[in-house]
Design a protein around this motif. Structure first.
Motif, PDB file in Angstrom:
ATOM      1  N   LEU A  66       7.134  -4.812  -7.684  1.00  0.00           N
ATOM      2  CA  LEU A  66       6.218  -4.662  -6.875  1.00  0.00           C
ATOM      3  C   LEU A  66       4.810  -5.504  -7.245  1.00  0.00           C
ATOM      4  CD1 LEU A  66       6.052  -0.813  -6.507  1.00  0.00           C
ATOM      5  CD2 LEU A  66       6.854  -2.602  -4.881  1.00  0.00           C
ATOM      6  N   ARG A 104      -1.739   5.775  -9.335  1.00  0.00           N
ATOM      7  CA  ARG A 104      -0.642   5.045  -8.676  1.00  0.00           C
ATOM      8  C   ARG A 104       0.630   6.137  -9.029  1.00  0.00           C
ATOM      9  NH1 ARG A 104      -0.369  -0.361 -12.117  1.00  0.00           N
ATOM     10  NH2 ARG A 104       0.108   0.608 -14.246  1.00  0.00           N
ATOM     11  N   MET A 108       3.010   2.406  -6.587  1.00  0.00           N
ATOM     12  CA  MET A 108       2.456   2.476  -5.382  1.00  0.00           C
ATOM     13  C   MET A 108       0.925   2.716  -5.459  1.00  0.00           C
ATOM     14  SD  MET A 108       4.945   4.645  -2.782  1.00  0.00           S
ATOM     15  CE  MET A 108       5.190   5.973  -4.081  1.00  0.00           C
ATOM     16  N   GLN A 109      -0.002   1.819  -4.746  1.00  0.00           N
ATOM     17  CA  GLN A 109      -1.369   2.034  -5.214  1.00  0.00           C
ATOM     18  C   GLN A 109      -2.112   3.221  -4.354  1.00  0.00           C
ATOM     19  OE1 GLN A 109      -1.996  -2.573  -4.146  1.00  0.00           O
ATOM     20  NE2 GLN A 109      -3.953  -2.016  -5.032  1.00  0.00           N
ATOM     21  N   PRO A 111      -0.394   6.248  -2.957  1.00  0.00           N
ATOM     22  CA  PRO A 111       0.930   6.818  -2.556  1.00  0.00           C
ATOM     23  C   PRO A 111       0.953   7.781  -1.498  1.00  0.00           C
ATOM     24  CG  PRO A 111      -0.141   7.925  -4.688  1.00  0.00           C
ATOM     25  CD  PRO A 111      -0.932   6.616  -4.388  1.00  0.00           C
ATOM     26  N   VAL A 114       1.256   6.131   1.578  1.00  0.00           N
ATOM     27  CA  VAL A 114       2.511   5.576   1.822  1.00  0.00           C
ATOM     28  C   VAL A 114       3.459   6.845   2.301  1.00  0.00           C
ATOM     29  CG1 VAL A 114       4.463   4.647   0.643  1.00  0.00           C
ATOM     30  CG2 VAL A 114       2.083   3.991  -0.018  1.00  0.00           C
ATOM     31  N   ALA A 160       2.863   1.368   5.347  1.00  0.00           N
ATOM     32  CA  ALA A 160       3.317   1.792   4.201  1.00  0.00           C
ATOM     33  C   ALA A 160       3.569   0.627   3.235  1.00  0.00           C
ATOM     34  CB  ALA A 160       4.929   2.373   4.389  1.00  0.00           C
ATOM     35  N   ILE A 161       3.911  -0.684   3.580  1.00  0.00           N
ATOM     36  CA  ILE A 161       3.976  -1.571   2.572  1.00  0.00           C
ATOM     37  C   ILE A 161       2.608  -2.106   2.052  1.00  0.00           C
ATOM     38  CG2 ILE A 161       4.600  -4.196   2.400  1.00  0.00           C
ATOM     39  CD1 ILE A 161       6.840  -3.695   4.391  1.00  0.00           C
ATOM     40  N   HIS A 163      -0.062  -0.015   1.942  1.00  0.00           N
ATOM     41  CA  HIS A 163      -0.546   1.018   0.923  1.00  0.00           C
ATOM     42  C   HIS A 163       0.150   0.834  -0.259  1.00  0.00           C
ATOM     43  CE1 HIS A 163      -3.621   2.376   3.488  1.00  0.00           C
ATOM     44  NE2 HIS A 163      -2.840   2.701   4.337  1.00  0.00           N
ATOM     45  N   THR A 164       1.386   0.285  -0.274  1.00  0.00           N
ATOM     46  CA  THR A 164       2.100   0.218  -1.644  1.00  0.00           C
ATOM     47  C   THR A 164       1.409  -0.859  -2.549  1.00  0.00           C
ATOM     48  OG1 THR A 164       4.049   0.952  -0.652  1.00  0.00           O
ATOM     49  CG2 THR A 164       4.367  -0.402  -2.587  1.00  0.00           C
ATOM     50  N   ARG A 165       1.050  -2.214  -1.742  1.00  0.00           N
ATOM     51  CA  ARG A 165       0.514  -3.095  -2.717  1.00  0.00           C
ATOM     52  C   ARG A 165      -0.301  -3.897  -1.730  1.00  0.00           C
ATOM     53  NH1 ARG A 165      -1.251  -4.310  -6.521  1.00  0.00           N
ATOM     54  NH2 ARG A 165       0.089  -6.009  -7.534  1.00  0.00           N
TER      55      ARG A 165
END
Length: 331
Positions: A66, A104, A108-109, A111, A114, A160-161, A163-165
């Motif tokens: 990630l 995280r 995931m930053q 979660p 996400v 979602a992507i 908020h993941t990174r």
């Protein structure tokens, strides 16, 4: 960094989003970045762990996949070191880089954002499945509703992507998908209300012009943001304008449909608007995350899942009622 507003239901809440934007303008978005203790922690961590010839702390494989680097690991660690110290001193939790210091999970930053983005993705996927299974292919609005679900699925996937990174690329994709969702809402709304889907020569001509105009508006919107200026204020203003137009059209349509039919489901659009406005109000009460994970934005995402499901139920009811009315008229 201003958080993105995502999903098909943006078209119901953008006027309130404008208020959020105005309030956000007087808030300090990155107090933590300016703290001397944070800067010192970051410098020491990078010197000790990231310099050449140093014994680097191993980064888990999932984190590396990630794109967590030594520098970003130091940034994350220092955020929580400083936050813990401030809490122990009775000082308020502050934001870093425009975001709260979330814990995280699996790299995931954010979660929970996400998770709820995926919940909204499911709502649109489920809506697409219902449309395809319960509305006959001969119904001329079916392709427009299918694309509504597909665009919504794309928007929540990119949410979602993001908020993941959080990178420039993921933010841009999130915003562009958001813009596509809002503009598609502006596109299909008059198609349904003014029955541009009816296959008459005049309607076909109008629909072609309307389609070309919407495509051109989207290209210009993305082109301005990408090639001229990444302007949050302009982006919000454009979305608010499109959202207000849709709100007015759907409110009028809902009222007229209920007045003629006296069927309760005809008022569902009004309920969806009210529900999501309440959900969106979470953004007005932004607060430091509970347990390092639950914040106002993630709760907003959670609260938009049910209205999305209700919106597709309305589209199904409307389509089936329309089909039945056409059949009675022919009989």
């Amino acid at each position: 960094m201003m958080a993105s507003k995502r999903g098909t239901l943006w078209t119901k809440v953008l006027p309130l989003a404008a208020v959020v934007l105005l309030l956000a303008g007087v808030a300090e978005a990155s107090v933590g970045d300016k703290l001397p203790e944070f800067r010192q922690c970051l410098d020491v961590c990078k010197i000790e762990n990231c310099g050449p010839g140093k014994d680097h702390t191993p980064i888990p494989l999932l984190h590396r996949l990630l794109f967590w680097t030594c520098g970003s690991e130091c940034d994350y660690a220092c955020q929580h070191i400083i936050t813990t110290s401030r809490v122990e001193q009775g000082l308020p939790v502050v934001q870093f880089h425009g975001k709260w210091p979330f814990y995280r999970f699996l790299g995931m930053q954010e979660p929970l954002s996400v998770l709820w983005s995926l919940g909204n993705l499911y709502a649109h996927w489920h809506g697409l499945h219902q449309i395809q299974s319960q509305i006959p292919e001969s119904y001329t609005m079916r392709p427009f509703y299918e694309w509504l679900a597909r665009v919504g699925m794309a928007a929540w996937t990119f949410s979602a992507i993001f908020h993941t990174r959080d990178f420039q690329l993921t933010e841009e994709l999130d915003y562009f998908a958001a813009g596509a969702t809002v503009l598609y809402g502006l596109y299909y709304t008059p198609v349904r209300i003014f029955r541009l889907d009816k296959r008459t020569p005049q309607n076909r001509s109008v629909l072609k012009v309307w389609t070309a105009l919407c495509v051109l508006m989207y290209i210009c919107h993305v082109g301005y943001l990408k090639l001229v200026r990444w302007d949050y204020t302009y982006n919000m203003a454009a979305n608010v304008t499109a959202g207000i137009i849709q709100n007015v059209l759907w409110s009028w349509f809902s009222y007229e449909r209920y007045r003629k039919s006296r069927q309760g489901w005809a008022m569902w659009p009004s309920f969806v608007v009210a529900w999501v406005m309440i959900a969106m109000s979470m953004e007005l009460f932004d607060f430091a995350p509970w347990f390092g994970s639950v914040d106002a934005h993630s709760l907003w995402h959670m609260m938009t899942i049910a209205p999305s499901l209700l919106w597709y139920k309305f589209l199904l009811k409307d389509a089936n009622d329309d089909i039945a009315g056409t059949a009675r008229h022919k009989a």
